[in-house]
Enzyme design. Structure first.
Site, PDB file in Angstrom:
ATOM      1  CG  LEU A  33      12.821  -5.149  32.675  1.00  0.00           C
ATOM      2  CD1 LEU A  33      13.784  -4.953  33.847  1.00  0.00           C
ATOM      3  CD2 LEU A  33      11.412  -4.730  33.083  1.00  0.00           C
ATOM      4  CG  HIS A  37       9.766  -1.773  31.844  1.00  0.00           C
ATOM      5  ND1 HIS A  37       9.921  -2.444  30.663  1.00  0.00           N
ATOM      6  CD2 HIS A  37       8.498  -2.024  32.248  1.00  0.00           C
ATOM      7  CE1 HIS A  37       8.807  -3.084  30.367  1.00  0.00           C
ATOM      8  NE2 HIS A  37       7.915  -2.843  31.315  1.00  0.00           N
ATOM      9  CG  ASP A 152      -0.028   0.105  30.601  1.00  0.00           C
ATOM     10  OD1 ASP A 152      -0.543  -0.564  29.706  1.00  0.00           O
ATOM     11  OD2 ASP A 152       1.205   0.136  30.801  1.00  0.00           O
ATOM     12  NE  ARG A 189       0.678  -7.361  24.649  1.00  0.00           N
ATOM     13  CZ  ARG A 189       0.414  -7.062  25.916  1.00  0.00           C
ATOM     14  NH1 ARG A 189       0.778  -5.873  26.385  1.00  0.00           N
ATOM     15  NH2 ARG A 189      -0.203  -7.917  26.708  1.00  0.00           N
TER      16      ARG A 189
HETATM   17  P1  AMP Z   1       4.490  -3.953  31.971  1.00  0.00           P
HETATM   18  O1  AMP Z   1       5.793  -4.669  32.103  1.00  0.00           O
HETATM   19  O2  AMP Z   1       4.040  -3.764  30.577  1.00  0.00           O
HETATM   20  O3  AMP Z   1       3.427  -4.521  32.868  1.00  0.00           O
HETATM   21  O4  AMP Z   1       4.768  -2.499  32.511  1.00  0.00           O
HETATM   22  C1  AMP Z   1       5.263  -2.270  33.807  1.00  0.00           C
HETATM   23  C2  AMP Z   1       5.126  -0.810  34.130  1.00  0.00           C
HETATM   24  O5  AMP Z   1       5.875  -0.047  33.188  1.00  0.00           O
HETATM   25  C3  AMP Z   1       3.675  -0.313  34.033  1.00  0.00           C
HETATM   26  O6  AMP Z   1       3.439   0.616  35.085  1.00  0.00           O
HETATM   27  C4  AMP Z   1       3.650   0.360  32.696  1.00  0.00           C
HETATM   28  O7  AMP Z   1       2.672   1.367  32.587  1.00  0.00           O
HETATM   29  C5  AMP Z   1       5.048   0.945  32.634  1.00  0.00           C
HETATM   30  N1  AMP Z   1       5.442   1.226  31.263  1.00  0.00           N
HETATM   31  C6  AMP Z   1       5.451   0.380  30.212  1.00  0.00           C
HETATM   32  N2  AMP Z   1       5.835   1.009  29.089  1.00  0.00           N
HETATM   33  C7  AMP Z   1       6.066   2.306  29.439  1.00  0.00           C
HETATM   34  C8  AMP Z   1       6.477   3.465  28.738  1.00  0.00           C
HETATM   35  N3  AMP Z   1       6.727   3.452  27.439  1.00  0.00           N
HETATM   36  N4  AMP Z   1       6.604   4.626  29.442  1.00  0.00           N
HETATM   37  C9  AMP Z   1       6.319   4.669  30.769  1.00  0.00           C
HETATM   38  N5  AMP Z   1       5.940   3.608  31.479  1.00  0.00           N
HETATM   39  C10 AMP Z   1       5.805   2.437  30.833  1.00  0.00           C
END
Ligand code: AMP
Length: 280
Positions: A33, A37, A152, A189
């Site tokens: 996180l 997040h 995303d 990432r």
């Molecule tokens: P992930 O853990 O990458 O699957 O992301 C979980 C959620 O957090 C998804 O809805 C992503 O689009 C959102 N998310 C990831 N990075 C960001 C960011 N920089 N700004 C806003 N939302 C994000």
């Protein structure tokens, strides 16, 4: 903050809240996180009585096994971060019980036509993995509100069409991208970037900004603008997979001057694949 791995137990707790007429906001994540997040978690806190965060690295949405095995796992720190927020439940299912039938036997949910372009084209099977995990998570939690990030961009559309397709009574909130001070979109990432790559990575943001400014100043030769940005990124050491200027509500190519647009980029920097987007 309850930590629950058991599917029945998570589902029962959420059912109880619904029975007590409490609304539930749900933030699905794959962990590691960062402040992006946590921004979603803050939105969730404002949107409902109860907040549920899931942490689950969904193997079905990885088209590249190396990407899955390298995916950062930082559960202890994640829980510490969530502890600073009003999170009621952290759902951390085990892959073996979440996909009890075995990963290879899972009946995937077809994400439809939106999944055949851009990310869907470059990462075959990715969005079917997303729809499959999100549908199961939605069935377990049955949230009032689901909070996703616009980072995303195409995923938000895929989830929106999943909700529509299955007539789910869930309101989808899409939150604008949280960025580092130099413009790089926050992402789990990013931790994989070397210090030199990390410095370079914000060029994606600068290229999107330049493209946006060109569009706003009247340039409508979108293919040329896409080629320029792609060429620039290549020169800067990226391996771009696409730079695409699309209609923001369909992701199809622009047709009318009145179309609302979005610029979407996917590019590899060394071994790390980065995606980002910017509304015009
Ligand atoms: P992930 O853990 O990458 O699957 O992301 C979980 C959620 O957090 C998804 O809805 C992503 O689009 C959102 N998310 C990831 N990075 C960001 C960011 N920089 N700004 C806003 N939302 C994000």
């Amino acid at each position: 903050m309850q930590l629950i791995s058991d599917i029945q137990q998570a589902s029962e707790q959420c059912r109880q809240w619904r029975e007590d007429n409490e609304t539930i906001a749900f933030v699905p994540t794959m962990g590691c996180l960062h402040a992006g997040h946590l921004g979603l978690v803050e939105k969730a806190m404002q949107s409902a009585d109860r907040v549920v965060v899931s942490i689950f690295v969904n193997p079905l949405q990885f088209d590249d096994p190396a990407d899955l095995s390298k995916y950062p796992k930082t559960l202890e720190e994640d829980l510490k971060k969530l502890g600073d927020y009003e999170v009621d439940l952290v759902f951390i299912p085990e892959t073996e019980t979440f996909y009890a039938e075995g990963e290879e036997n899972v009946e995937k949910i077809d994400p439809g036509a939106i999944a055949t372009i851009l990310e869907g084209e470059k990462r075959p099977g990715h969005f079917a993995g997303v729809t499959t995990v999100v549908k199961r998570l939605f069935e377990i939690i049955q949230p009032t509100v689901a909070v996703f990030g616009e980072k995303d961009f195409q995923q938000v559309m895929v989830v929106s069409s999943l909700i529509r397709e299955f007539g789910m009574n869930i309101s989808l909130q899409a939150i604008p991208t949280f960025r580092e001070p130099d413009g790089l979109a926050m992402s789990s990432r990013n931790t994989r970037l070397s210090p030199a790559e990390r410095k370079q990575a914000s060029e994606i943001y600068r290229q999107m900004k330049a493209t946006r400014e060109a569009i706003l100043s009247g340039n409508t030769d979108f293919s040329e603008l896409e080629s320029i940005a792609t060429g620039n990124l290549t020169q800067l050491g990226f391996d771009p997979e696409y730079v695409a200027i699309r209609q923001a509500d369909t992701l199809l190519k622009p047709q009318n001057p009145a179309d609302k647009l979005v610029i979407l980029v996917a590019a590899k920097l060394g071994e790390t694949r980065l995606i980002d987007n910017m509304r015009v």
